[in-house]
Design a protein around this motif. Structure first.
Motif, mmCIF file in Angstrom:
data_model
loop_
_atom_site.group_PDB
_atom_site.id
_atom_site.type_symbol
_atom_site.label_atom_id
_atom_site.label_comp_id
_atom_site.label_asym_id
_atom_site.label_seq_id
_atom_site.Cartn_x
_atom_site.Cartn_y
_atom_site.Cartn_z
ATOM 1 N N ALA A 114 0.851 -1.104 -0.080
ATOM 2 C CA ALA A 114 -0.019 0.077 -0.098
ATOM 3 C C ALA A 114 0.958 1.203 -0.013
ATOM 4 C CB ALA A 114 -0.947 -0.026 1.300
ATOM 5 N N ARG A 115 1.942 1.454 0.875
ATOM 6 C CA ARG A 115 2.833 2.537 0.782
ATOM 7 C C ARG A 115 3.565 2.778 -0.577
ATOM 8 N NH1 ARG A 115 5.505 1.634 5.779
ATOM 9 N NH2 ARG A 115 4.083 3.120 6.896
ATOM 10 N N ALA A 116 3.817 1.422 -1.203
ATOM 11 C CA ALA A 116 4.541 1.588 -2.424
ATOM 12 C C ALA A 116 3.611 2.241 -3.554
ATOM 13 C CB ALA A 116 5.085 0.359 -2.910
ATOM 14 N N GLU A 117 2.428 2.203 -3.299
ATOM 15 C CA GLU A 117 1.329 2.600 -4.651
ATOM 16 C C GLU A 117 1.462 4.084 -4.530
ATOM 17 O OE1 GLU A 117 -2.245 0.784 -4.448
ATOM 18 O OE2 GLU A 117 -1.505 -1.235 -4.865
ATOM 19 N N GLY A 118 1.579 4.726 -3.173
ATOM 20 C CA GLY A 118 1.627 6.097 -2.875
ATOM 21 C C GLY A 118 0.497 6.812 -3.327
ATOM 22 N N LYS A 119 -0.551 6.293 -2.941
ATOM 23 C CA LYS A 119 -2.017 6.747 -3.234
ATOM 24 C C LYS A 119 -2.805 7.368 -1.998
ATOM 25 C CE LYS A 119 -6.351 5.144 -5.136
ATOM 26 N NZ LYS A 119 -7.288 4.236 -5.815
ATOM 27 N N HIS A 120 -2.762 6.882 -0.894
ATOM 28 C CA HIS A 120 -3.242 7.463 0.288
ATOM 29 C C HIS A 120 -2.531 7.701 1.314
ATOM 30 C CE1 HIS A 120 -7.098 6.719 -1.620
ATOM 31 N NE2 HIS A 120 -6.919 5.461 -1.832
ATOM 32 N N ARG A 121 -2.437 8.753 2.401
ATOM 33 C CA ARG A 121 -1.582 8.928 3.317
ATOM 34 C C ARG A 121 -1.907 7.842 4.492
ATOM 35 N NH1 ARG A 121 -1.458 14.578 6.603
ATOM 36 N NH2 ARG A 121 0.199 13.890 8.155
ATOM 37 N N PHE A 122 -2.991 7.562 4.719
ATOM 38 C CA PHE A 122 -3.602 6.656 5.802
ATOM 39 C C PHE A 122 -4.122 5.230 5.427
ATOM 40 C CE2 PHE A 122 -4.111 11.153 7.763
ATOM 41 C CZ PHE A 122 -2.873 10.859 8.644
ATOM 42 N N LEU A 123 -3.731 4.403 6.384
ATOM 43 C CA LEU A 123 -4.205 2.903 6.036
ATOM 44 C C LEU A 123 -5.014 2.745 7.394
ATOM 45 C CD1 LEU A 123 -4.142 -0.078 4.844
ATOM 46 C CD2 LEU A 123 -2.319 -0.299 6.202
ATOM 47 N N HIS A 124 -6.317 2.399 7.464
ATOM 48 C CA HIS A 124 -7.117 2.247 8.685
ATOM 49 C C HIS A 124 -7.411 0.660 8.832
ATOM 50 C CE1 HIS A 124 -8.213 6.170 10.032
ATOM 51 N NE2 HIS A 124 -7.646 6.628 8.778
ATOM 52 N N ALA A 125 -7.525 0.274 9.961
ATOM 53 C CA ALA A 125 -7.923 -1.243 10.370
ATOM 54 C C ALA A 125 -9.061 -1.066 11.400
ATOM 55 C CB ALA A 125 -6.797 -1.966 10.668
ATOM 56 N N PHE A 126 -10.103 -1.785 11.468
ATOM 57 C CA PHE A 126 -11.343 -1.748 12.258
ATOM 58 C C PHE A 126 -11.550 -3.147 12.789
ATOM 59 C CE2 PHE A 126 -11.569 1.583 8.848
ATOM 60 C CZ PHE A 126 -11.947 2.795 9.557
ATOM 61 N N PRO A 127 -10.742 -3.388 13.526
ATOM 62 C CA PRO A 127 -11.053 -4.664 14.208
ATOM 63 C C PRO A 127 -12.280 -4.584 15.367
ATOM 64 C CG PRO A 127 -9.007 -3.983 15.077
ATOM 65 C CD PRO A 127 -9.563 -3.085 13.905
ATOM 66 N N SER A 128 -12.827 -5.575 15.671
ATOM 67 C CA SER A 128 -13.938 -5.462 16.653
ATOM 68 C C SER A 128 -13.042 -4.996 18.082
ATOM 69 C CB SER A 128 -14.563 -6.874 16.910
ATOM 70 O OG SER A 128 -15.301 -6.949 18.124
ATOM 71 N N VAL A 129 -13.861 -4.445 18.938
ATOM 72 C CA VAL A 129 -13.251 -4.094 20.298
ATOM 73 C C VAL A 129 -12.891 -5.438 20.992
ATOM 74 C CG1 VAL A 129 -13.953 -1.779 20.264
ATOM 75 C CG2 VAL A 129 -15.194 -3.682 21.418
#
Length: 172
Positions: A114-129
């Protein structure tokens, strides 16, 4: 003590349908709304296959080395979150392969992609609490815990998740 295992991530392809069916077990889908119907599995598989050609993310199978056995999946895809387009990431490893560092190695590789693509500043993960293992993985890799939030997944259902964010680049 955690055993570190060598893995490789490979682009999701037509041959990965059997893996998706194996991952549809109740213990694998506990934090994701339960097992899916065959129709939903087939639709998900096609989305995963097609994702690489869209420019909106990637899905990978996680392959255990040296035997090249597919043991899970990891990926990232576009999502609008708080009025910003970001990548969302998700992963899963079959139960008998958990606790060996496989998910951590696969997520690190997906982050690099994802970083190599250089497309977005942030990557989010949304695991259950309630998903202690996935929340610990986010912390271990260096995601920042932003907040607990309500998150729609599966569609039509709301679950309580942690919003973890990892900076991919200094620009958007």
């Amino acid at each position: 003590m955690t055993e570190i295992t060598q893995v490789r991530i490979e682009p999701w392809d037509e041959d990965d349908l059997a893996l998706l069916r194996r991952k549809n077990a109740p213990e694998m889908m506990e934090h994701l709304g339960g097992p899916e119907t065959e129709e939903r599995i087939l639709r998900r598989h096609q989305r995963y296959v097609d994702l690489a050609g869209t420019g909106t993310g990637r899905m990978y199978s996680i392959v255990l080395l040296p035997g090249s056995e597919a043991v899970g999946s990891v990926g990232y895809w576009d999502r609008v979150w708080h009025e910003e387009t970001v990548y969302e990431t998700g992963w899963s490893v079959l139960p008998r392969f958990q606790g060996r560092g496989i998910a951590t190695a696969a997520v690190v590789a997906a982050v690099a992609s994802a970083r190599a693509e250089g497309k977005h500043r942030f990557l989010h993960a949304f695991p259950s609490v309630e998903n202690a293992a996935s929340n610990a993985l986010c912390r271990r890799i260096g995601f920042l815990l932003v907040e607990a939030c309500d998150f729609e997944y599966p569609p039509g259902s709301t679950m309580r998740c942690n919003d973890w964010r990892l900076e991919l680049s200094g620009s958007s």
